[in-house]
Design an enzyme around this catalytic site. Sequence first.
Site, PDB file in Angstrom:
ATOM      1  CG  HIS A   1       8.794   3.929   8.245  1.00 40.57           C
ATOM      2  ND1 HIS A   1       8.223   4.866   7.640  1.00 40.57           N
ATOM      3  CD2 HIS A   1      10.168   3.874   8.169  1.00 40.57           C
ATOM      4  CE1 HIS A   1       9.073   5.595   7.439  1.00 40.57           C
ATOM      5  NE2 HIS A   1      10.332   5.147   7.502  1.00 40.57           N
TER       6      HIS A   1
ATOM      7  CG  LEU B   1      -1.977   1.005   1.463  1.00 37.43           C
ATOM      8  CD1 LEU B   1      -3.078   0.755   0.122  1.00 37.43           C
ATOM      9  CD2 LEU B   1      -2.588   1.154   2.863  1.00 37.43           C
TER      10      LEU B   1
END
Length: 312
Positions: free
Chosen positions: A235, A132
């Site tokens: 992240h 994504l």
Amino acid sequence: MSALPAGRPFVRPVREDDLDSLLDLAGLTGGGMTNLPPDRATLAEKIARSEAALRAQITAPQDEFYLLVLESAQGQVVGTASLFSRLGAKWPFYSYKVSRVTHVSRDLERTFSTRILHLVNDFDGASEVGGLFLHPEARSGGLGALLARSRYMFIAQHRQRFGEVVIADLRGWVENGTSPFWDAVAGPFFGSGFLEADLHNAVHGNQFIADLMPRYPIYTSMLPEAARSAIGRPHESSVPALRMLQAEGFAHEGYCDIFDAGPTVQARTDRIRTFSLCRPVAAALPTLRTDEPRALLAQGQGAGFRVWQEAD
């Protein structure tokens, strides 16, 4: 197939002529995205693999890869998302399973508790959603949710092509292009930096993991603090994706990625929120409407698959 409502972003399967757009998007990721490497030949292979999978007559998942793209109202490709039908079909799918062990010494009156990483193949046979990525200028207006949820609409339209469990392997914590976890755990065995190894994985597959990865359990207390704190930590750019996954019913049950220790989340396919809310609508486009504002609408199968969002 009927025409889509004009002037509206929509998601569709990738096409051969999207290659340049994908390469541009890959250059914006900063590395670490296996499904969107900044390598033209590899991206071309991914497109060809996706197109071949869409043409195949599938009655059960084998080793198919599907790549979806988000096309803006102006006709530009501004995002990607991918699906893997069955993990472990070609080579084992490796994860770290995090568990806890406690040692007690009565002589010293001391108790010591630590986490342990076990190299496992627990997700062999599962399907995976991933890849994504949105162009920075397209990260508003609900486009991220449209792109993310389009994968579950694709599964709903092609249920026989996917397994009973779906996972998502989120990008882990990276600092200045390096992964503290990789540097401490795997780097010494591979003799390369994180981004180099990640690109090799994206281009050539992960057989090298089976060849070189340490197989014995790893006591996290023996790792540097930076590596320990990265375990299960997404992240910063993956935090919105994690929230969307959790809203769909995905849960983190102690698994993490072997490269950067990013969290791996899982859900039963038929219990994914978007999938479970899907229902057929007997109407043709462009007259198709629902009584629910901003509902997702999908039509078609294979290369003709489309998803868009109903207007308010």
